[in-house]
Design a protein around this motif. Structure first.
Motif, PDB file in Angstrom:
ATOM      1  N   GLN A 245       1.086  -1.803  -0.075  1.00 21.10           N
ATOM      2  CA  GLN A 245       0.446  -0.038   0.000  1.00 21.10           C
ATOM      3  C   GLN A 245       1.222   1.301   0.144  1.00 21.10           C
ATOM      4  O   GLN A 245       0.337   2.218   0.203  1.00 21.10           O
ATOM      5  CB  GLN A 245      -0.978   0.417   1.016  1.00 21.10           C
ATOM      6  CG  GLN A 245      -2.123  -0.897   1.224  1.00 21.10           C
ATOM      7  CD  GLN A 245      -3.155  -0.815   2.360  1.00 21.10           C
ATOM      8  OE1 GLN A 245      -2.831   0.073   3.311  1.00 21.10           O
ATOM      9  NE2 GLN A 245      -3.906  -1.912   2.478  1.00 21.10           N
ATOM     10  N   ALA A 246       2.247   1.371  -0.269  1.00 14.84           N
ATOM     11  CA  ALA A 246       3.494   1.978   0.239  1.00 14.84           C
ATOM     12  C   ALA A 246       4.051   2.660  -1.147  1.00 14.84           C
ATOM     13  O   ALA A 246       4.917   3.567  -1.356  1.00 14.84           O
ATOM     14  CB  ALA A 246       3.664   1.968   1.389  1.00 14.84           C
ATOM     15  N   PHE A 247       4.638   1.255  -1.392  1.00 12.42           N
ATOM     16  CA  PHE A 247       5.067   1.151  -2.506  1.00 12.42           C
ATOM     17  C   PHE A 247       4.805   0.204  -3.488  1.00 12.42           C
ATOM     18  O   PHE A 247       3.901  -0.595  -3.571  1.00 12.42           O
ATOM     19  CB  PHE A 247       5.919   0.601  -1.721  1.00 12.42           C
ATOM     20  CG  PHE A 247       7.357   1.621  -1.527  1.00 12.42           C
ATOM     21  CD1 PHE A 247       7.786   2.786  -1.898  1.00 12.42           C
ATOM     22  CD2 PHE A 247       7.303   1.113  -0.215  1.00 12.42           C
ATOM     23  CE1 PHE A 247       8.358   3.805  -0.674  1.00 12.42           C
ATOM     24  CE2 PHE A 247       7.940   2.255   0.614  1.00 12.42           C
ATOM     25  CZ  PHE A 247       8.604   3.178   0.090  1.00 12.42           C
ATOM     26  N   THR A 248       4.719   0.415  -5.136  1.00  8.91           N
ATOM     27  CA  THR A 248       4.944  -0.425  -6.071  1.00  8.91           C
ATOM     28  C   THR A 248       6.361  -1.524  -6.378  1.00  8.91           C
ATOM     29  O   THR A 248       6.681  -1.612  -5.599  1.00  8.91           O
ATOM     30  CB  THR A 248       4.778  -0.115  -6.979  1.00  8.91           C
ATOM     31  OG1 THR A 248       6.098   0.685  -7.708  1.00  8.91           O
ATOM     32  CG2 THR A 248       3.094   0.896  -7.010  1.00  8.91           C
ATOM     33  N   ALA A 249       6.270  -2.330  -7.169  1.00  4.98           N
ATOM     34  CA  ALA A 249       6.914  -3.377  -7.312  1.00  4.98           C
ATOM     35  C   ALA A 249       9.077  -2.749  -7.948  1.00  4.98           C
ATOM     36  O   ALA A 249       9.732  -2.605  -7.906  1.00  4.98           O
ATOM     37  CB  ALA A 249       6.832  -4.125  -7.782  1.00  4.98           C
ATOM     38  N   GLU A 250       7.998  -1.586  -8.951  1.00  8.70           N
ATOM     39  CA  GLU A 250       9.153  -0.880  -9.165  1.00  8.70           C
ATOM     40  C   GLU A 250       9.909   0.376  -8.478  1.00  8.70           C
ATOM     41  O   GLU A 250      11.040   0.608  -8.533  1.00  8.70           O
ATOM     42  CB  GLU A 250       8.269  -0.195 -10.688  1.00  8.70           C
ATOM     43  CG  GLU A 250       7.836  -0.973 -11.796  1.00  8.70           C
ATOM     44  CD  GLU A 250       9.167  -1.358 -12.448  1.00  8.70           C
ATOM     45  OE1 GLU A 250      10.524  -0.438 -12.811  1.00  8.70           O
ATOM     46  OE2 GLU A 250       9.262  -3.084 -12.547  1.00  8.70           O
ATOM     47  N   GLU A 251       8.748   0.973  -7.825  1.00  9.72           N
ATOM     48  CA  GLU A 251       9.200   1.855  -7.016  1.00  9.72           C
ATOM     49  C   GLU A 251      10.838   1.234  -6.273  1.00  9.72           C
ATOM     50  O   GLU A 251      10.980   2.251  -5.259  1.00  9.72           O
ATOM     51  CB  GLU A 251       8.416   2.048  -6.311  1.00  9.72           C
ATOM     52  CG  GLU A 251       7.773   3.186  -6.717  1.00  9.72           C
ATOM     53  CD  GLU A 251       6.358   4.117  -6.015  1.00  9.72           C
ATOM     54  OE1 GLU A 251       5.683   5.031  -6.292  1.00  9.72           O
ATOM     55  OE2 GLU A 251       5.772   3.058  -5.758  1.00  9.72           O
TER      56      GLU A 251
END
Length: 274
Positions: A245-251
């Motif tokens: 909920q805080a980060f995507t995989a790419e981030e």
């Protein structure tokens, strides 16, 4: 955060496809399971008070992996580890209460002729990894905090960051929530010394029935790169357990490249191979 007082166990075969990728599925051919999705066994990686045995060596580090002299096929095993309170009655385990979770590296040697799973897991100090950042939890029921988290892993060599394991949801484990805890309790009480598995009741008695356990619950599948690349001195191993909920995989991938992983929604384990 040292865990010398905890007994250490791992779960083998709790993520579909990992054992086959690691070339270890044949090790478990004689192990009986009730379904294709059931994990194969639990194994010890650290046993307090087992003086004279290799499992008495505390293997965990939050920043270093010491590569064994006799292995050139050392792999990262990205996992979640649970810190659990262990409850007993008359020498039997009656319950496990998860109290925290973190990123973990069940770093393993690929020894096809090892007699026991544990022989691939603890070859001395700094042979496994656990993050210093734990997230507190009070249960493992569906819909809880841990369900939001994902596991990612990376391999840095010559300043190039490679994706090592498939970015995977924690709820993607074959056995999870209370199903996993109930199965682990059963294995603690009934698993026998047979083939690659060990009698866990004996180890609990040797450790004098410790109040807490660290239990790594299974490695994710490798990417094609991770499946074919092994650790060597000078490399950096990175395992990240993060809140989706805080980060995507790419981030997370972008942050791993610069090791920018100090965040309240991340449990990161960064180890230098020596």
């Amino acid at each position: 955060m040292p865990f010398q007082h905890c007994i250490g166990f791992g779960v083998a075969g709790n993520f579909a496809g990992h054992l086959e990728q690691a070339g270890e599925d044949k090790d478990f051919q004689a192990v009986e399971v009730k379904s294709a999705t059931q994990p194969k066994a639990i194994f010890p990686f650290y046993i307090p008070n087992s003086e004279g045995h290799f499992l008495n060596t505390y293997p965990l580090s939050s920043d270093t992996i010491i590569a064994p002299n006799d292995a050139d096929n050392l792999q990262i095993e990205p996992e979640v580890v649970l810190k659990c309170q262990v409850h007993y009655s008359d020498g039997k385990v009656t319950g496990l209460t998860p109290i925290a979770f973190a990123a973990y590296n069940d770093c393993s040697i690929r020894r096809p002729n090892a007699n026991k799973i544990s022989e691939k897991k603890n070859w001395g100090a700094n042979s496994k990894g656990v993050s210093q950042t734990f997230f507190n939890i009070d249960n493992l029921n569906p819909g809880g905090l841990i369900d939001r988290f994902r596991i990612a892993s990376f391999h840095i060599r010559d300043n190039v960051c490679h994706v090592y394991g498939e970015d995977s949801p924690v709820v993607g484990y074959s056995y999870f929530h209370t199903t996993l805890l109930d199965w682990i309790i059963d294995r603690m009480n009934h698993q026998q010394d047979q083939g690659p598995t060990e009698n866990i009741q004996t180890w609990l008695a040797t450790a004098e029935y410790p109040e807490q356990a660290l239990i790594s619950i299974g490695a994710t599948r490798y990417t094609p790169y991770g499946e074919t690349h092994f650790l060597k001195p000078g490399d950096t191993s990175v395992v990240v357990v993060y809140d989706s909920q805080a980060f995507t995989a790419e981030e997370i991938k972008a942050r791993a490249k610069t090791l920018d992983l100090n965040h309240a929604a991340i449990s990161a384990l960064v180890q230098t191979v020596k």
